[in-house]
Design a protein around this motif. Structure first.
Motif, PDB file in Angstrom:
ATOM      1  N   ALA A  44       0.868  -1.243   0.015  1.00 11.34           N
ATOM      2  CA  ALA A  44      -0.070  -0.102   0.098  1.00 11.34           C
ATOM      3  C   ALA A  44       0.819   1.300  -0.057  1.00 11.34           C
ATOM      4  CB  ALA A  44      -0.925   0.104   1.315  1.00 11.34           C
ATOM      5  N   LEU A  45       2.015   1.305   0.944  1.00 13.43           N
ATOM      6  CA  LEU A  45       2.604   2.353   0.975  1.00 13.43           C
ATOM      7  C   LEU A  45       3.611   2.562  -0.382  1.00 13.43           C
ATOM      8  CD1 LEU A  45       3.620   2.268   4.715  1.00 13.43           C
ATOM      9  CD2 LEU A  45       2.186   3.774   3.784  1.00 13.43           C
ATOM     10  N   LEU A  46       4.401   1.524  -0.830  1.00 19.23           N
ATOM     11  CA  LEU A  46       5.036   1.666  -1.918  1.00 19.23           C
ATOM     12  C   LEU A  46       4.264   1.950  -3.363  1.00 19.23           C
ATOM     13  CD1 LEU A  46       7.247  -1.491  -1.119  1.00 19.23           C
ATOM     14  CD2 LEU A  46       8.212   1.092  -1.312  1.00 19.23           C
ATOM     15  N   GLY A  47       3.037   1.631  -3.216  1.00 21.86           N
ATOM     16  CA  GLY A  47       2.065   1.603  -4.508  1.00 21.86           C
ATOM     17  C   GLY A  47       1.859   3.118  -4.661  1.00 21.86           C
ATOM     18  N   GLY A  48       1.468   3.856  -3.444  1.00 20.23           N
ATOM     19  CA  GLY A  48       1.183   5.288  -3.334  1.00 20.23           C
ATOM     20  C   GLY A  48       2.432   5.946  -3.667  1.00 20.23           C
ATOM     21  N   ILE A  49       3.502   5.622  -3.067  1.00 18.77           N
ATOM     22  CA  ILE A  49       4.783   6.363  -3.301  1.00 18.77           C
ATOM     23  C   ILE A  49       5.032   6.285  -4.939  1.00 18.77           C
ATOM     24  CG2 ILE A  49       7.403   6.638  -3.172  1.00 18.77           C
ATOM     25  CD1 ILE A  49       6.690   5.357  -0.164  1.00 18.77           C
ATOM     26  N   LEU A  50       5.158   5.240  -5.534  1.00 14.36           N
ATOM     27  CA  LEU A  50       5.472   4.949  -6.750  1.00 14.36           C
ATOM     28  C   LEU A  50       4.522   5.813  -7.904  1.00 14.36           C
ATOM     29  CD1 LEU A  50       7.297   3.592  -9.223  1.00 14.36           C
ATOM     30  CD2 LEU A  50       5.780   1.704  -8.760  1.00 14.36           C
ATOM     31  N   LEU A  51       3.356   5.716  -7.469  1.00 19.23           N
ATOM     32  CA  LEU A  51       2.316   6.446  -8.544  1.00 19.23           C
ATOM     33  C   LEU A  51       2.507   7.964  -8.198  1.00 19.23           C
ATOM     34  CD1 LEU A  51       0.367   5.980 -10.592  1.00 19.23           C
ATOM     35  CD2 LEU A  51      -1.453   5.874  -8.980  1.00 19.23           C
ATOM     36  N   LEU A  52       2.756   8.319  -7.091  1.00 15.93           N
ATOM     37  CA  LEU A  52       2.962   9.874  -6.949  1.00 15.93           C
ATOM     38  C   LEU A  52       4.193  10.302  -7.661  1.00 15.93           C
ATOM     39  CD1 LEU A  52       2.029  10.115  -3.092  1.00 15.93           C
ATOM     40  CD2 LEU A  52       0.747  11.604  -5.014  1.00 15.93           C
ATOM     41  N   MET A  53       5.144   9.676  -7.414  1.00 17.43           N
ATOM     42  CA  MET A  53       6.473   9.983  -8.008  1.00 17.43           C
ATOM     43  C   MET A  53       6.209  10.039  -9.616  1.00 17.43           C
ATOM     44  SD  MET A  53       7.993  11.126  -5.390  1.00 17.43           S
ATOM     45  CE  MET A  53       9.581  11.548  -6.355  1.00 17.43           C
ATOM     46  N   ALA A  54       5.688   8.966 -10.199  1.00 15.59           N
ATOM     47  CA  ALA A  54       5.387   8.706 -11.452  1.00 15.59           C
ATOM     48  C   ALA A  54       4.581  10.040 -11.935  1.00 15.59           C
ATOM     49  CB  ALA A  54       4.799   7.379 -11.887  1.00 15.59           C
ATOM     50  N   ASP A  55       3.591  10.079 -11.163  1.00 19.05           N
ATOM     51  CA  ASP A  55       2.626  11.512 -11.765  1.00 19.05           C
ATOM     52  C   ASP A  55       3.513  12.843 -11.623  1.00 19.05           C
ATOM     53  OD1 ASP A  55       0.169  12.870 -12.228  1.00 19.05           O
ATOM     54  OD2 ASP A  55       0.056  13.396 -10.232  1.00 19.05           O
ATOM     55  N   ILE A  56       4.417  13.074 -10.625  1.00 15.77           N
ATOM     56  CA  ILE A  56       5.071  14.304 -10.672  1.00 15.77           C
ATOM     57  C   ILE A  56       5.934  14.301 -11.831  1.00 15.77           C
ATOM     58  CG2 ILE A  56       7.082  15.402  -9.403  1.00 15.77           C
ATOM     59  CD1 ILE A  56       5.648  14.295  -6.829  1.00 15.77           C
ATOM     60  N   GLY A  57       6.809  13.022 -12.076  1.00 19.52           N
ATOM     61  CA  GLY A  57       7.613  13.051 -13.360  1.00 19.52           C
ATOM     62  C   GLY A  57       6.806  13.307 -14.590  1.00 19.52           C
ATOM     63  N   ALA A  58       5.594  12.941 -14.687  1.00 20.13           N
ATOM     64  CA  ALA A  58       4.698  13.072 -15.897  1.00 20.13           C
ATOM     65  C   ALA A  58       4.470  14.403 -16.262  1.00 20.13           C
ATOM     66  CB  ALA A  58       3.319  12.389 -15.861  1.00 20.13           C
ATOM     67  N   ARG A  59       4.543  15.411 -15.261  1.00 18.75           N
ATOM     68  CA  ARG A  59       4.211  16.914 -15.503  1.00 18.75           C
ATOM     69  C   ARG A  59       5.494  17.312 -16.110  1.00 18.75           C
ATOM     70  NH1 ARG A  59       2.093  18.001  -9.159  1.00 18.75           N
ATOM     71  NH2 ARG A  59       0.936  16.031  -9.029  1.00 18.75           N
ATOM     72  N   TYR A  60       6.621  16.914 -16.056  1.00 19.11           N
ATOM     73  CA  TYR A  60       7.679  17.537 -16.654  1.00 19.11           C
ATOM     74  C   TYR A  60       8.187  16.895 -17.881  1.00 19.11           C
ATOM     75  CZ  TYR A  60       8.014  19.811 -12.086  1.00 19.11           C
ATOM     76  OH  TYR A  60       7.354  20.677 -10.906  1.00 19.11           O
ATOM     77  N   VAL A  61       8.036  15.987 -18.192  1.00 15.34           N
ATOM     78  CA  VAL A  61       8.302  15.172 -19.240  1.00 15.34           C
ATOM     79  C   VAL A  61       8.176  16.166 -20.699  1.00 15.34           C
ATOM     80  CG1 VAL A  61       8.257  13.237 -20.979  1.00 15.34           C
ATOM     81  CG2 VAL A  61       8.208  13.002 -18.837  1.00 15.34           C
ATOM     82  N   LEU A  62       6.979  16.525 -20.958  1.00 10.38           N
ATOM     83  CA  LEU A  62       6.505  17.465 -22.120  1.00 10.38           C
ATOM     84  C   LEU A  62       5.983  18.856 -21.584  1.00 10.38           C
ATOM     85  CD1 LEU A  62       5.172  15.002 -24.513  1.00 10.38           C
ATOM     86  CD2 LEU A  62       7.458  15.663 -24.487  1.00 10.38           C
ATOM     87  N   MET A  63       6.520  19.518 -20.457  1.00 11.20           N
ATOM     88  CA  MET A  63       6.308  20.579 -19.988  1.00 11.20           C
ATOM     89  C   MET A  63       6.099  21.737 -21.266  1.00 11.20           C
ATOM     90  SD  MET A  63       5.488  22.277 -17.036  1.00 11.20           S
ATOM     91  CE  MET A  63       6.378  21.736 -15.550  1.00 11.20           C
ATOM     92  N   PRO A  64       4.984  22.476 -21.131  1.00 11.45           N
ATOM     93  CA  PRO A  64       3.750  22.688 -20.306  1.00 11.45           C
ATOM     94  C   PRO A  64       2.817  21.712 -20.452  1.00 11.45           C
ATOM     95  CG  PRO A  64       3.597  24.094 -22.039  1.00 11.45           C
ATOM     96  CD  PRO A  64       4.976  23.589 -22.479  1.00 11.45           C
ATOM     97  N   CYS A  65       2.921  20.632 -21.540  1.00 13.67           N
ATOM     98  CA  CYS A  65       1.885  19.589 -21.468  1.00 13.67           C
ATOM     99  C   CYS A  65       2.321  18.515 -20.556  1.00 13.67           C
ATOM    100  CB  CYS A  65       1.985  19.099 -23.120  1.00 13.67           C
ATOM    101  SG  CYS A  65       1.345  20.152 -24.469  1.00 13.67           S
ATOM    102  N   GLU A  66       1.162  17.699 -20.347  1.00 11.78           N
ATOM    103  CA  GLU A  66       1.281  16.523 -19.398  1.00 11.78           C
ATOM    104  C   GLU A  66       1.339  15.410 -20.003  1.00 11.78           C
ATOM    105  OE1 GLU A  66      -0.639  16.426 -15.718  1.00 11.78           O
ATOM    106  OE2 GLU A  66      -0.126  18.523 -15.123  1.00 11.78           O
ATOM    107  N   VAL A  67       2.201  14.512 -19.789  1.00 10.32           N
ATOM    108  CA  VAL A  67       1.706  12.880 -20.141  1.00 10.32           C
ATOM    109  C   VAL A  67       1.004  12.317 -19.142  1.00 10.32           C
ATOM    110  CG1 VAL A  67       3.172  10.798 -20.587  1.00 10.32           C
ATOM    111  CG2 VAL A  67       3.979  12.982 -21.236  1.00 10.32           C
ATOM    112  N   PRO A  68       0.007  11.205 -19.697  1.00 12.53           N
ATOM    113  CA  PRO A  68      -0.870  10.642 -18.633  1.00 12.53           C
ATOM    114  C   PRO A  68       0.174   9.637 -17.914  1.00 12.53           C
ATOM    115  CG  PRO A  68      -1.823  10.549 -20.899  1.00 12.53           C
ATOM    116  CD  PRO A  68      -0.239  11.245 -21.314  1.00 12.53           C
ATOM    117  N   VAL A  69      -0.231   9.482 -16.620  1.00 12.86           N
ATOM    118  CA  VAL A  69       0.590   8.788 -15.582  1.00 12.86           C
ATOM    119  C   VAL A  69       0.732   7.187 -15.958  1.00 12.86           C
ATOM    120  CG1 VAL A  69      -0.941   8.123 -14.111  1.00 12.86           C
ATOM    121  CG2 VAL A  69       1.278   8.434 -13.257  1.00 12.86           C
ATOM    122  N   GLY A  70      -0.288   6.838 -16.757  1.00 13.78           N
ATOM    123  CA  GLY A  70      -0.167   5.375 -17.313  1.00 13.78           C
ATOM    124  C   GLY A  70       0.966   4.992 -18.143  1.00 13.78           C
TER     125      GLY A  70
END
Length: 333
Positions: free
Chosen positions: A285-311
């Motif tokens: 539960a804790l590792l899954g939450g951490i991983l998806l949160l960090m993946a979502d943060i990374g998704a915001r910066y890959v194609l800034m200002p556009c966002e990549v879907p976290v999937g």
């Protein structure tokens, strides 16, 4: 890695701190510059400014949804791997993602439903429908519910729903435009009301998973041993399958089909806490939450200002991991 109960408890506390830090990063980081002072002020004394509105109505719900969905998918993956005794199992093996996507495309194509909240409930029903079909097919026959039959039935049902979905999307470009972003999996733009609608089911599944953990440990010894110890294996398998539906179905209903969390995280949790599901599930539960949160943060910066879907980000992380686990399993044989 962690042997004693005391070490495992310290590890849980440490992961909880990391999870809270990741949620705070999710609230602060993004296209709109936000300082930690502004974030605190937005949560405590919101003045209606643009920065405060971004924090309160966009980033806070996004962080909470990512944490809840990541935890649920990881716990569902751990239960699936125990249920099928397959290290590559994940909620997708039940056809849950495919069933949810199929029913959404049906509703958009034939009933022109466009409400995100309505589509979330449709996804939940599609996930439950797919899991029920897999369970009925797997339970048929003299051998009853076996891991191999569940794996084969889940794969077949997932392939069927995926093919039907692709066929309908190929014939209906409007439906493709409306559901494509959802089908990619994302926590962006989701409102807190969506999480609130399925949270009772997720919370019940979290609690149910912990109550079932001891029985899952016994089930992992094999059906014959479990029956010899007085366990009702069919009931335990059915209860675990229901929990997977609630966990994965609720996650898909809110964020769409986000892949590979359910495959990666249980292996990480086992490396830390071992195979005892009484510890493995909270670590997931804790590792899954951490991983998806960090993946979502990374998704915001890959194609800034556009966002990549976290999937897409979780897929980029998960495919190499999937190949590694598969090759290790083949080598072990």
């Amino acid at each position: 890695m962690l042997v004693t109960n005391r070490q495992k408890m310290v590890g849980l506390i440490g992961l909880l701190i990391v999870l809270l830090a990741a949620m705070w990063m999710s609230i602060v980081c993004g296209y709109t510059d936000t300082s930690w002072r502004q974030a605190v002020a937005a949560l405590i004394d919101n003045d209606g400014s643009n920065a405060h509105l971004v924090v309160a109505t966009v980033r806070l719900p996004r962080a909470l949804i990512a944490a809840a969905v990541g935890a649920s998918l990881a716990m569902a993956g751990a239960l699936m791997q125990a249920l099928t005794r397959n290290p590559l199992a994940s909620p997708g093996i039940f056809g849950i993602n495919a069933g949810a996507g199929f029913l959404i495309v049906v509703m958009v194509t034939f009933f022109s439903i466009s409400s995100l909240q309505m589509l979330s409930w449709v996804a939940f029903m599609g996930a439950a429908m797919a899991a029920l079909i897999v369970f009925v097919i797997s339970a048929a026959g003299k051998d009853g519910l076996t891991p191999l039959k569940m794996t084969l039935a889940g794969t077949a049902v997932a392939a069927l729903f995926a093919s039907l979905t692709q066929g309908m999307l190929a014939m209906n470009e409007k439906a493709l435009e409306e559901v494509l972003f959802w089908l990619a999996g994302s926590v962006a733009g989701r409102k807190l009301e969506l999480l609130a609608a399925v949270f009772p089911y997720l919370a019940a599944a979290w609690l149910g998973s912990m109550l079932l953990a001891r029985h899952v440990n016994i089930l992992m010894m094999g059906d014959d041993v479990a029956k010899g110890l007085g366990q009702r294996t069919t009931f335990i398998k059915a209860a675990a399958a229901l929990l997977v539906v609630l966990l994965a179905g609720g996650s898909v209903a809110v964020a769409g089909p986000i892949g590979f969390i359910g495959i990666m995280v249980p292996h990480m949790a086992r490396a830390l806490a071992g195979v005892d599901h009484r510890w493995l599930l909270p670590y997931c539960a804790l590792l899954g939450g951490i991983l998806l949160l960090m993946a979502d943060i990374g998704a915001r910066y890959v194609l800034m200002p556009c966002e990549v879907p976290v999937g897409i980000v979780t897929a980029l992380l998960g495919v190499p991991f999937f190949i590694y686990i598969a090759r290790r399993g083949i080598a072990a044989k």
